[in-house]
Design a protein around this motif. Structure first.
Motif, PDB file in Angstrom:
ATOM      1  N   GLY A  26       0.821  -1.208   0.000  1.00  0.00           N
ATOM      2  CA  GLY A  26       0.000   0.000   0.000  1.00  0.00           C
ATOM      3  C   GLY A  26       0.855   1.258   0.000  1.00  0.00           C
ATOM      4  O   GLY A  26       1.817   1.367   0.763  1.00  0.00           O
ATOM      5  N   PRO A  27       0.519   2.221  -0.849  1.00  0.00           N
ATOM      6  CA  PRO A  27       1.341   3.423  -0.912  1.00  0.00           C
ATOM      7  C   PRO A  27       1.199   4.311   0.320  1.00  0.00           C
ATOM      8  O   PRO A  27       2.095   5.068   0.647  1.00  0.00           O
ATOM      9  N   GLY A  28       0.099   4.203   1.040  1.00  0.00           N
ATOM     10  CA  GLY A  28      -0.091   5.078   2.190  1.00  0.00           C
ATOM     11  C   GLY A  28      -0.675   4.337   3.371  1.00  0.00           C
ATOM     12  O   GLY A  28      -1.067   3.166   3.285  1.00  0.00           O
ATOM     13  N   GLN A  29      -0.723   5.043   4.488  1.00  0.00           N
ATOM     14  CA  GLN A  29      -1.272   4.453   5.698  1.00  0.00           C
ATOM     15  C   GLN A  29      -2.752   4.117   5.542  1.00  0.00           C
ATOM     16  O   GLN A  29      -3.215   3.110   6.054  1.00  0.00           O
ATOM     17  N   ALA A  30      -3.493   4.973   4.849  1.00  0.00           N
ATOM     18  CA  ALA A  30      -4.926   4.725   4.680  1.00  0.00           C
ATOM     19  C   ALA A  30      -5.171   3.426   3.907  1.00  0.00           C
ATOM     20  O   ALA A  30      -6.093   2.673   4.232  1.00  0.00           O
ATOM     21  N   ASP A  31      -4.347   3.155   2.900  1.00  0.00           N
ATOM     22  CA  ASP A  31      -4.482   1.906   2.148  1.00  0.00           C
ATOM     23  C   ASP A  31      -4.225   0.695   3.047  1.00  0.00           C
ATOM     24  O   ASP A  31      -4.898  -0.328   2.936  1.00  0.00           O
ATOM     25  N   ARG A  32      -3.262   0.832   3.909  1.00  0.00           N
ATOM     26  CA  ARG A  32      -2.950  -0.280   4.807  1.00  0.00           C
ATOM     27  C   ARG A  32      -4.051  -0.510   5.823  1.00  0.00           C
ATOM     28  O   ARG A  32      -4.371  -1.647   6.164  1.00  0.00           O
ATOM     29  N   VAL A  33      -4.641   0.568   6.308  1.00  0.00           N
ATOM     30  CA  VAL A  33      -5.737   0.405   7.269  1.00  0.00           C
ATOM     31  C   VAL A  33      -6.956  -0.192   6.586  1.00  0.00           C
ATOM     32  O   VAL A  33      -7.650  -1.044   7.161  1.00  0.00           O
ATOM     33  N   MET A  34      -7.228   0.212   5.366  1.00  0.00           N
ATOM     34  CA  MET A  34      -8.353  -0.377   4.634  1.00  0.00           C
ATOM     35  C   MET A  34      -8.110  -1.865   4.398  1.00  0.00           C
ATOM     36  O   MET A  34      -9.035  -2.671   4.463  1.00  0.00           O
ATOM     37  N   SER A  35      -6.867  -2.241   4.157  1.00  0.00           N
ATOM     38  CA  SER A  35      -6.547  -3.651   3.996  1.00  0.00           C
ATOM     39  C   SER A  35      -6.763  -4.402   5.306  1.00  0.00           C
ATOM     40  O   SER A  35      -7.275  -5.530   5.311  1.00  0.00           O
ATOM     41  N   ALA A  36      -6.407  -3.785   6.418  1.00  0.00           N
ATOM     42  CA  ALA A  36      -6.658  -4.406   7.718  1.00  0.00           C
ATOM     43  C   ALA A  36      -8.158  -4.562   7.949  1.00  0.00           C
ATOM     44  O   ALA A  36      -8.604  -5.558   8.526  1.00  0.00           O
ATOM     45  N   GLN A  37      -8.949  -3.617   7.471  1.00  0.00           N
ATOM     46  CA  GLN A  37     -10.399  -3.727   7.589  1.00  0.00           C
ATOM     47  C   GLN A  37     -10.936  -4.877   6.738  1.00  0.00           C
ATOM     48  O   GLN A  37     -11.881  -5.555   7.133  1.00  0.00           O
ATOM     49  N   ILE A  38     -10.325  -5.077   5.578  1.00  0.00           N
ATOM     50  CA  ILE A  38     -10.717  -6.218   4.745  1.00  0.00           C
ATOM     51  C   ILE A  38     -10.437  -7.519   5.474  1.00  0.00           C
ATOM     52  O   ILE A  38     -11.249  -8.447   5.448  1.00  0.00           O
ATOM     53  N   PHE A  39      -9.288  -7.596   6.165  1.00  0.00           N
ATOM     54  CA  PHE A  39      -8.987  -8.793   6.933  1.00  0.00           C
ATOM     55  C   PHE A  39      -9.998  -8.987   8.055  1.00  0.00           C
ATOM     56  O   PHE A  39     -10.428 -10.107   8.320  1.00  0.00           O
ATOM     57  N   GLY A  40     -10.386  -7.908   8.715  1.00  0.00           N
ATOM     58  CA  GLY A  40     -11.376  -8.015   9.783  1.00  0.00           C
ATOM     59  C   GLY A  40     -12.716  -8.485   9.258  1.00  0.00           C
ATOM     60  O   GLY A  40     -13.338  -9.400   9.816  1.00  0.00           O
TER      61      GLY A  40
END
Length: 94
Positions: A26-40
């Motif tokens: 992910g290029p940014g922190q927001a992309d990484r958090v959205m990915s963590a939400q997908i995992f959740g």
């Protein structure tokens, strides 16, 4: 019917694993958090499907994972807001 639910759980698990690419690249922190939400969300879906297949204890774990996922989103929003305020005031990371 349990085999169908377990197969659907496996499919959701595989599709959620694709989100790992965005988490790592992910290029940014927001992309990484959205990915963590997908995992959740994917994790809750898998656990609910497993519970429907007959493992009732997975319902409790799904509820716990949903709550933790919501708190992660809230913590990220608070952290991002604080970092934006400190960057705007010129203090940086102080």
């Amino acid at each position: 019917m349990a085999d169908f639910f377990m197969g659907a759980a496996l499919l959701v698990l595989l599709l959620t694993a694709i989100g790992l690419f965005r988490l790592l690249r992910g290029p940014g922190q927001a992309d990484r958090v959205m990915s963590a939400q997908i995992f959740g969300t994917g994790g809750v879906a898998v656990l609910l499907l497993v519970a429907a297949a007959g493992e009732i204890a997975a319902l409790d774990v799904a509820l716990l994972l949903a709550l933790l996922s919501a708190f992660v989103s809230l913590a990220f929003a608070v952290f991002a807001d604080r970092s934006n305020v400190s960057a705007a005031s010129g203090r940086g990371g102080e």
